[in-house]
Design an enzyme around this catalytic site. Structure first.
Site, PDB file in Angstrom:
ATOM      1  N   HIS A 110       0.821  -1.217   0.000  1.00 18.35           N
ATOM      2  CA  HIS A 110       0.000   0.000   0.000  1.00 18.35           C
ATOM      3  C   HIS A 110       0.852   1.263   0.000  1.00 18.35           C
ATOM      4  CE1 HIS A 110      -3.720  -2.308   1.709  1.00 18.35           C
ATOM      5  NE2 HIS A 110      -3.466  -2.589   0.449  1.00 18.35           N
ATOM      6  N   THR A 178      -4.014  -7.627  11.210  1.00 19.38           N
ATOM      7  CA  THR A 178      -4.834  -7.095  10.129  1.00 19.38           C
ATOM      8  C   THR A 178      -6.252  -7.639  10.251  1.00 19.38           C
ATOM      9  OG1 THR A 178      -5.115  -6.864   7.723  1.00 19.38           O
ATOM     10  CG2 THR A 178      -4.106  -8.914   8.511  1.00 19.38           C
ATOM     11  N   SER A 179      -7.239  -6.786   9.916  1.00 21.20           N
ATOM     12  CA  SER A 179      -8.650  -7.174  10.057  1.00 21.20           C
ATOM     13  C   SER A 179      -9.126  -8.003   8.876  1.00 21.20           C
ATOM     14  CB  SER A 179      -9.515  -5.912  10.156  1.00 21.20           C
ATOM     15  OG  SER A 179      -9.417  -5.183   8.929  1.00 21.20           O
ATOM     16  N   GLU A 205      -8.312 -10.315  17.685  1.00 15.80           N
ATOM     17  CA  GLU A 205      -9.463 -11.212  17.590  1.00 15.80           C
ATOM     18  C   GLU A 205      -9.593 -11.638  16.141  1.00 15.80           C
ATOM     19  OE1 GLU A 205     -10.525  -7.731  18.408  1.00 15.80           O
ATOM     20  OE2 GLU A 205     -10.553  -7.401  16.262  1.00 15.80           O
TER      21      GLU A 205
HETATM   22  C1  BV8 Z   1      -7.701  -2.502  -5.584  1.00 13.36           C
HETATM   23  C2  BV8 Z   1      -4.242   3.945   2.340  1.00 13.36           C
HETATM   24  C3  BV8 Z   1      -7.909  -3.190  -7.870  1.00 13.36           C
HETATM   25  C4  BV8 Z   1      -2.954   3.935   2.958  1.00 13.36           C
HETATM   26  C5  BV8 Z   1      -5.582   1.978   2.360  1.00 13.36           C
HETATM   27  C6  BV8 Z   1     -12.520  -7.241  -4.037  1.00 13.36           C
HETATM   28  C7  BV8 Z   1     -11.352  -7.468  -4.762  1.00 13.36           C
HETATM   29  C8  BV8 Z   1     -10.480  -6.437  -5.030  1.00 13.36           C
HETATM   30  C9  BV8 Z   1     -10.754  -5.141  -4.570  1.00 13.36           C
HETATM   31  C10 BV8 Z   1     -11.895  -4.902  -3.855  1.00 13.36           C
HETATM   32  C11 BV8 Z   1     -12.782  -5.951  -3.588  1.00 13.36           C
HETATM   33  N1  BV8 Z   1     -13.811  -5.427  -2.881  1.00 13.36           N
HETATM   34  C12 BV8 Z   1     -13.590  -4.096  -2.679  1.00 13.36           C
HETATM   35  C13 BV8 Z   1     -12.454  -3.741  -3.270  1.00 13.36           C
HETATM   36  C14 BV8 Z   1     -11.878  -2.402  -3.292  1.00 13.36           C
HETATM   37  C15 BV8 Z   1     -11.004  -2.055  -2.083  1.00 13.36           C
HETATM   38  C16 BV8 Z   1     -11.398  -2.760  -0.828  1.00 13.36           C
HETATM   39  O1  BV8 Z   1     -10.830  -3.784  -0.456  1.00 13.36           O
HETATM   40  N2  BV8 Z   1     -12.365  -2.187  -0.093  1.00 13.36           N
HETATM   41  C17 BV8 Z   1     -12.773  -2.771   1.168  1.00 13.36           C
HETATM   42  C18 BV8 Z   1     -12.884  -1.686   2.241  1.00 13.36           C
HETATM   43  C19 BV8 Z   1     -14.073  -3.511   0.944  1.00 13.36           C
HETATM   44  N3  BV8 Z   1      -9.605  -2.358  -2.376  1.00 13.36           N
HETATM   45  C20 BV8 Z   1      -8.878  -1.445  -3.066  1.00 13.36           C
HETATM   46  O2  BV8 Z   1      -9.351  -0.417  -3.513  1.00 13.36           O
HETATM   47  C21 BV8 Z   1      -7.403  -1.770  -3.301  1.00 13.36           C
HETATM   48  N4  BV8 Z   1      -7.141  -1.664  -4.717  1.00 13.36           N
HETATM   49  O3  BV8 Z   1      -8.456  -3.355  -5.231  1.00 13.36           O
HETATM   50  O4  BV8 Z   1      -7.336  -2.290  -6.915  1.00 13.36           O
HETATM   51  C22 BV8 Z   1      -7.173  -4.484  -7.855  1.00 13.36           C
HETATM   52  C23 BV8 Z   1      -7.816  -5.650  -7.408  1.00 13.36           C
HETATM   53  C24 BV8 Z   1      -7.126  -6.848  -7.386  1.00 13.36           C
HETATM   54  C25 BV8 Z   1      -5.817  -6.886  -7.803  1.00 13.36           C
HETATM   55  C26 BV8 Z   1      -5.202  -5.712  -8.215  1.00 13.36           C
HETATM   56  C27 BV8 Z   1      -5.875  -4.501  -8.231  1.00 13.36           C
HETATM   57  C28 BV8 Z   1      -6.502  -0.753  -2.605  1.00 13.36           C
HETATM   58  C29 BV8 Z   1      -6.546  -0.948  -1.107  1.00 13.36           C
HETATM   59  C30 BV8 Z   1      -5.562   0.003  -0.389  1.00 13.36           C
HETATM   60  C31 BV8 Z   1      -6.314   1.122   0.198  1.00 13.36           C
HETATM   61  N5  BV8 Z   1      -5.449   1.938   1.069  1.00 13.36           N
HETATM   62  N6  BV8 Z   1      -5.051   2.961   3.047  1.00 13.36           N
HETATM   63  C32 BV8 Z   1      -3.081   4.571   4.318  1.00 13.36           C
HETATM   64  O5  BV8 Z   1      -3.650   5.669   4.437  1.00 13.36           O
HETATM   65  O6  BV8 Z   1      -2.574   3.949   5.244  1.00 13.36           O
HETATM   66  S1  BV8 Z   1      -6.507   0.821   3.187  1.00 13.36           S
HETATM   67  C33 BV8 Z   1      -6.085   0.696   4.817  1.00 13.36           C
HETATM   68  O7  BV8 Z   1      -6.593  -0.598   5.208  1.00 13.36           O
HETATM   69  C34 BV8 Z   1      -4.606   0.650   5.127  1.00 13.36           C
HETATM   70  O8  BV8 Z   1      -3.785   0.528   3.975  1.00 13.36           O
HETATM   71  C35 BV8 Z   1      -4.489  -0.625   5.950  1.00 13.36           C
HETATM   72  O9  BV8 Z   1      -3.240  -1.152   5.864  1.00 13.36           O
HETATM   73  C36 BV8 Z   1      -5.501  -1.465   5.280  1.00 13.36           C
HETATM   74  C37 BV8 Z   1      -5.891  -2.706   6.011  1.00 13.36           C
HETATM   75  O10 BV8 Z   1      -6.296  -2.346   7.342  1.00 13.36           O
HETATM   76  P1  BV8 Z   1      -5.578  -3.112   8.558  1.00 13.36           P
HETATM   77  O11 BV8 Z   1      -4.123  -2.890   8.455  1.00 13.36           O
HETATM   78  O12 BV8 Z   1      -6.045  -4.525   8.591  1.00 13.36           O
HETATM   79  O13 BV8 Z   1      -6.097  -2.291   9.808  1.00 13.36           O
HETATM   80  P2  BV8 Z   1      -7.482  -2.496  10.592  1.00 13.36           P
HETATM   81  O14 BV8 Z   1      -7.634  -1.333  11.519  1.00 13.36           O
HETATM   82  O15 BV8 Z   1      -8.570  -2.799   9.630  1.00 13.36           O
HETATM   83  O16 BV8 Z   1      -7.238  -3.810  11.471  1.00 13.36           O
HETATM   84  C38 BV8 Z   1      -6.277  -3.776  12.500  1.00 13.36           C
HETATM   85  C39 BV8 Z   1      -6.198  -5.175  13.080  1.00 13.36           C
HETATM   86  O17 BV8 Z   1      -5.153  -5.202  14.058  1.00 13.36           O
HETATM   87  C40 BV8 Z   1      -7.466  -5.607  13.777  1.00 13.36           C
HETATM   88  O18 BV8 Z   1      -7.747  -6.958  13.444  1.00 13.36           O
HETATM   89  C41 BV8 Z   1      -7.107  -5.491  15.273  1.00 13.36           C
HETATM   90  O19 BV8 Z   1      -7.797  -6.468  16.050  1.00 13.36           O
HETATM   91  C42 BV8 Z   1      -5.644  -5.773  15.256  1.00 13.36           C
HETATM   92  N7  BV8 Z   1      -4.883  -5.150  16.351  1.00 13.36           N
HETATM   93  C43 BV8 Z   1      -5.074  -3.922  16.904  1.00 13.36           C
HETATM   94  N8  BV8 Z   1      -4.152  -3.729  17.876  1.00 13.36           N
HETATM   95  C44 BV8 Z   1      -3.375  -4.842  17.925  1.00 13.36           C
HETATM   96  C45 BV8 Z   1      -3.838  -5.741  16.952  1.00 13.36           C
HETATM   97  N9  BV8 Z   1      -3.265  -6.951  16.748  1.00 13.36           N
HETATM   98  C46 BV8 Z   1      -2.222  -7.277  17.538  1.00 13.36           C
HETATM   99  N10 BV8 Z   1      -1.721  -6.464  18.490  1.00 13.36           N
HETATM  100  C47 BV8 Z   1      -2.273  -5.245  18.723  1.00 13.36           C
HETATM  101  N11 BV8 Z   1      -1.756  -4.455  19.675  1.00 13.36           N
END
Ligand code: BV8
Length: 238
Positions: A110, A178-179, A205
């Site tokens: 990303h 990651t979620s 979780e």
């Molecule tokens: C794309 C910008 C086409 C950077 C981010 C199906 C197939 C393909 C695509 C899609 C699809 N359905 C929908 C899509 C489109 C979309 C998508 O996925 N939408 C979702 C919301 C439904 N995807 C895209 O647009 C991607 N591009 O698909 O292009 C393509 C398709 C296929 C192949 C090639 C091209 C682009 C996605 C990137 C978007 N950019 N952010 C920034 O500002 O940082 S997304 C954002 O979410 C961040 O990048 C982040 O890294 C990412 C994932 O989030 P997580 O890291 O998992 O964070 P989250 O808070 O969600 O979870 C944290 C976890 O940690 C939790 O589980 C928690 O319990 C845990 N945790 C917390 N504390 C701790 C812990 N664990 C351990 N210890 C702790 N202390």
């Protein structure tokens, strides 16, 4: 078969370094509108607002340090490769904490907060200071075209072809902090499972794809990851 480990990390691994996660109750997307701040349309609409969002995160990153989970993954990489295994670390994170911990075989799918990209000529530059709409590109000279080198929603992630070329031969896969909400990263665990890999989820979780993993360890990354690294290394290269 050569032991081949692919690890996918998300914002949870950097949470204990003081950097925000996205979908936790007090997460970044609970406070900020991802459609205005993490999409190409949002940047076109109000580039100054997007720069302010990423400038604040870049300044926050300067205060952060790698934590024991980042360091354990770097130590595991060196030992795994020394033992003759293949190792790839794919991170969804845009921070540089894995690099600072010593990780080398790293794909920032990303993008990277400490890089700027020119929207006109794609020139990449290291970037540790604020970006603004009045700055000009060092390569092409165009003004107002610089953006953070970050992959926004709807944009092609980095290294996807390389990742999908590695997954069919992966023997061990782990998703850390990651979620499993964002694609295509969310599909990697199932892909690895189809290749016959043992798959681990290490998080607080179960995530949205929690059901696809063969194993799970729940708890804080700084506690679970070092112990898991020791275990997987000794079990694989005993
Ligand atoms: C794309 C910008 C086409 C950077 C981010 C199906 C197939 C393909 C695509 C899609 C699809 N359905 C929908 C899509 C489109 C979309 C998508 O996925 N939408 C979702 C919301 C439904 N995807 C895209 O647009 C991607 N591009 O698909 O292009 C393509 C398709 C296929 C192949 C090639 C091209 C682009 C996605 C990137 C978007 N950019 N952010 C920034 O500002 O940082 S997304 C954002 O979410 C961040 O990048 C982040 O890294 C990412 C994932 O989030 P997580 O890291 O998992 O964070 P989250 O808070 O969600 O979870 C944290 C976890 O940690 C939790 O589980 C928690 O319990 C845990 N945790 C917390 N504390 C701790 C812990 N664990 C351990 N210890 C702790 N202390």
């Amino acid at each position: 078969m050569t032991p081949s480990l692919l690890i996918l990390t998300g914002s949870g691994i950097s949470a204990e370094s003081g950097l925000g996660t996205f979908r936790d109750t007090d997460g970044i997307w609970a406070k900020f509108d991802w459609q205005r701040l993490a999409t190409p349309d949002g940047f076109r609409e109000d580039p100054a607002e997007v720069h302010a969002f990423y400038n604040a995160r870049r300044r926050g990153l300067m205060e952060a340090e790698p934590n024991p989970a980042h360091k354990a993954l770097a130590t595991l990489e060196a030992a795994w490769v020394r033992s003759g295994g293949n190792f790839t670390l794919v991170t969804q994170n845009i921070d540089d904490l894995h690099e600072r911990a010593g990780s080398e075989r790293l794909i920032h799918m990303h993008g990277e907060l400490l890089q700027s990209r020119c929207g006109a000529c794609s020139d990449l530059q290291a970037c540790r200071d604020d970006l603004s709409i009045t700055m000009s590109c060092r390569a092409c000279g165009r003004e107002g075209q610089l953006r953070p080198n970050v992959v926004w929603f709807g944009e092609m992630p980095i290294g996807v072809d390389e990742i999908f070329s590695i997954l069919p031969s992966v023997t061990h896969f782990a998703a850390v902090g990651t979620s499993g909400a964002v694609w295509p990263a969310a599909g990697f665990a199932e892909e690895a499972g189809r290749a016959g890999a043992t798959t681990w989820e290490l998080s607080l979780e179960a995530g949205e794809s929690g059901h696809v993993f063969t194993h799970a360890v729940y708890g804080k990354a700084t506690e679970t990851v070092p112990a898991w690294c020791d275990r997987i290394l000794s079990e694989t290269f005993a």
